[in-house]
Motif scaffolding. Sequence first.
Motif, PDB file in Angstrom:
ATOM      1  N   PRO A 234       0.811  -1.229   0.000  1.00 40.92           N
ATOM      2  CA  PRO A 234       0.000   0.000   0.000  1.00 40.92           C
ATOM      3  C   PRO A 234       0.839   1.273   0.000  1.00 40.92           C
ATOM      4  CG  PRO A 234      -0.889  -1.576   1.566  1.00 40.92           C
ATOM      5  CD  PRO A 234       0.422  -2.129   1.098  1.00 40.92           C
ATOM      6  N   ALA A 380     -11.219  -4.496   1.340  1.00 42.68           N
ATOM      7  CA  ALA A 380     -10.025  -4.099   2.087  1.00 42.68           C
ATOM      8  C   ALA A 380      -9.799  -5.012   3.292  1.00 42.68           C
ATOM      9  CB  ALA A 380     -10.175  -2.646   2.554  1.00 42.68           C
ATOM     10  N   ASN A 383      -8.553  -8.514   2.215  1.00 41.82           N
ATOM     11  CA  ASN A 383      -7.139  -8.584   1.832  1.00 41.82           C
ATOM     12  C   ASN A 383      -6.230  -8.623   3.053  1.00 41.82           C
ATOM     13  OD1 ASN A 383      -6.579  -8.778  -0.979  1.00 41.82           O
ATOM     14  ND2 ASN A 383      -7.434  -6.753  -1.280  1.00 41.82           N
ATOM     15  N   SER A 421      -6.313   0.495   4.648  1.00 43.17           N
ATOM     16  CA  SER A 421      -7.323  -0.072   3.760  1.00 43.17           C
ATOM     17  C   SER A 421      -8.710   0.451   4.083  1.00 43.17           C
ATOM     18  CB  SER A 421      -7.292  -1.602   3.854  1.00 43.17           C
ATOM     19  OG  SER A 421      -6.021  -2.103   3.485  1.00 43.17           O
TER      20      SER A 421
END
Length: 442
Positions: A234, A380, A383, A421
């Motif tokens: 990210p 999100a 994951n 996220s």
Amino acid sequence: MASVTNPVQAPVRASGFSSVYLAPIRVSPSAVALKSRSVASRALSGACLAFSPLPEKVKAYNKSKSATTSVEAFSSADNFLGFSALNQRLRRRGLAEFPVVAAAAADADGREIEVSDGSTKPSKSFAEKFPWLITGFFFFMWYFLNVIFNILNKKVYNYFPYPYFVSLIHLLVGVAYCLVSWAVGLPKRAPINKELLFLLTPVAFCHALGHVMSNVSFAAVAVSFTHTIKALEPFFNAAASQFVLGHQIPLSLWLSLAPVVIGVSMASLTELSFNWTGFISAMISNIAFTYRSIYSKKAMTGMDSTNVYAYISIIALLFCIPPAVIIEGPQLLQHGFKDAIAKVGLYKFLSDLFWIGMFYHLYNQLATNTLERVAPLTHAVGNVLKRVFVIGFSIVVFGNKISTQTGIGTAIAIAGVAVYSLIKANMEEQKRKAAAASSASS
């Protein structure tokens, strides 16, 4: 009491009715519902109702006395069911015991249908009745296949340390799976032209590079450590969005990435299996996957995700062949294959290579299909939880010893990814609502 000579009226036809069942139940005078009880064993298009004999006497009760009414049955091809005259009689008498006709029917595809108020409609499928259960199953299979792939993949590297060739096998098995699926029409192959090929090629190159570098890291260090390094993805996505695409990243997102960087740094400093090959390879993988997402946005087409992933896999396979042949080819021919076969046998060696390729393709395909079913926020969270599952199971299965600082650093990094996220998912949801509101107002 005089008998009722006018039959029940209003024609009902349905493709595939096979029988009518009679069951005395208590009904309201305002409406009589027709419910199907079972699916006919054979659906005959255009067939009419075939009636079971109606009882000759029907008992009706009112407050002061009882009476007996007979109803005549009929069975011609143009029979009709209606309750207008009978309904008026029932309204006067109040509740009555009346044999309700329940029709078992099936449409042309054999699906059960329900007859209500003279109309037919397909009954809901299991997926329509329980969508949450289907989505949960998709998540379970995605996590399960991902964990199995990571564990089996690492076990192969323990006796066959050739990540470039193994990466090639992953894609080769996946491409074979796609070709067989296209051959049987599940799914139907979407056509591709030069323009689409030009758009998908950069995506496939980044996919191939990220996949190979991930496997180089998996072969060099512990699976848990590689996934801890990949938690930095990210951060690279945010940096690329700000400095490559020119998107303004809010300060809250940058602040949420600070725990990720700190946690990964803590874990790396005390990781017992640390080496620079595994660390640098994982970092290159992060960069490659970041650019893959950038090029994917530019290559958005009307093609479904299954076909897109199939074409990306085919192109990525072509990119993986040269490094596998050049870098590892001579070693494989000299002793690589012989050593692996001597350790585990030919059958296990080939079956392990096949199954890691199959699990790799299926978990990626399941991930795509699963994430299409859920909102960005659920995406999100899913994951993040996936990475937690993989790290946890890899530590348990392989018995990797980790220091206290490594464990704390990994937990901090995962928590930072979760916060990032969630913030990003909320931002995307707000953008979507704003776009929908503006389009509705215009």
